[in-house]
Design an enzyme around this catalytic site. Sequence first.
Site, PDB file in Angstrom:
ATOM      1  N   GLY A   8       3.513   2.318   2.206  1.00 48.90           N
ATOM      2  CA  GLY A   8       4.394   1.201   1.873  1.00 48.90           C
ATOM      3  C   GLY A   8       4.296   0.871   0.396  1.00 48.90           C
ATOM      4  O   GLY A   8       4.101   1.760  -0.434  1.00 48.90           O
ATOM      5  N   GLU A   9       4.439  -0.398   0.065  1.00 49.79           N
ATOM      6  CA  GLU A   9       4.363  -0.916  -1.306  1.00 49.79           C
ATOM      7  C   GLU A   9       5.543  -0.496  -2.172  1.00 49.79           C
ATOM      8  O   GLU A   9       5.667  -0.968  -3.303  1.00 49.79           O
ATOM      9  CB  GLU A   9       3.064  -0.481  -2.023  1.00 49.79           C
ATOM     10  CG  GLU A   9       1.782  -0.933  -1.379  1.00 49.79           C
ATOM     11  CD  GLU A   9       0.550  -0.467  -2.152  1.00 49.79           C
ATOM     12  OE1 GLU A   9       0.693   0.019  -3.299  1.00 49.79           O
ATOM     13  OE2 GLU A   9      -0.557  -0.576  -1.605  1.00 49.79           O
ATOM     14  N   GLY A  10       6.391   0.403  -1.696  1.00 46.26           N
ATOM     15  CA  GLY A  10       7.432   0.982  -2.539  1.00 46.26           C
ATOM     16  C   GLY A  10       7.001   2.281  -3.194  1.00 46.26           C
ATOM     17  O   GLY A  10       7.703   2.801  -4.065  1.00 46.26           O
TER      18      GLY A  10
END
Length: 350
Positions: A316-318
């Site tokens: 995740g997190e981008g």
Amino acid sequence: MSQSVPSFQIEPVSKAQDQFIQQKIDLKTKPPGALGLLEPLALQIARIQGPQQLQIVNPTMLVFAGDHGIAAEGVSIAPSEVTRQMVQNFAHGGAAINVFCRQLGFNLEVIDCGILTPVEGVEGIIDQRLGAGTGAIHLEPAMSLACVDKGFAMAQALIERHHQAGCNLVAFGEMGIGNTSSAAAIMAAIMQLDVADCVGRGTGISSETLERKQMLIELALLLHQSAMTGPKQVLACLGGFEIVQMTGAMLAAAERKMLVVVDGFIATAAALVAVTINAHVRDYLIFAHRSEEQGHQRMLEHLKAKPLLSLGLRLGEGTGAALALPLIQAAVNFYNQMASFSDAGIEAVV
């Protein structure tokens, strides 16, 4: 002061110039299709920006953070406190997404959409809190419909600020312990699938925890079945504060004809809701990667998406969206700079 409920006027991209754009791509010094997924990506960007010079300006990574009531049931390997700790880590520049954004030239902004305890006295965190974590979706709605509308309005203002600063590409990341449960529930509700087809191991839970996670999501879907009459109602019943604001921001970015780079499973769930609200959003979405999360591939297929990368990511997190930027820039650059057969004096290969 009450916030007005945002409405999004999203235009479909024009395909009137498709023949010109495709011919320009095909007449570069290469066999047609030889640049693989970069070619339809260049076509997509040219539809959005117009067929002359393409550009990426002020690329911005938005990481939306929020906590989930269902996390108290132990559906993740980490407790909810980790959301706050990771938001602090983002603010201090120590997370994977910080490293990748520095390397790749992204502006990074972290938005607190509603973690359990706000991070005090730390610069670099945007306060767009809708609450202190959502309701536990297997027991109650995640939030009110008014809260969804407020989140959309906040997201719209956020995107407008970046648009005014000249940004034409925005990428979406997230942080929230328990948010794979929310995303899987949203997917099951909108796509009318069995929960088993949507639920995965998230950050790496055991088989026993996976079974419990699946059971809780099934309870949530049963509890809210009659209330989920549309996509915004699905968000109110099952969503996360960060998923709501990602959805609103994607709608707002598409309205402004920005490139929208979608990260992994949770960001794709937000994209699924956005497309369900307005199908024209799909024209502006670039899907960065296929994650390890079970169900992501099925969602991508539903959205007719061919992601640029498949690296086995599940953070995740981008992070996947950040790593896709050089490929998006490469699509822009070959379209703008590569010689045609006639320019190079080479016999065309068609």
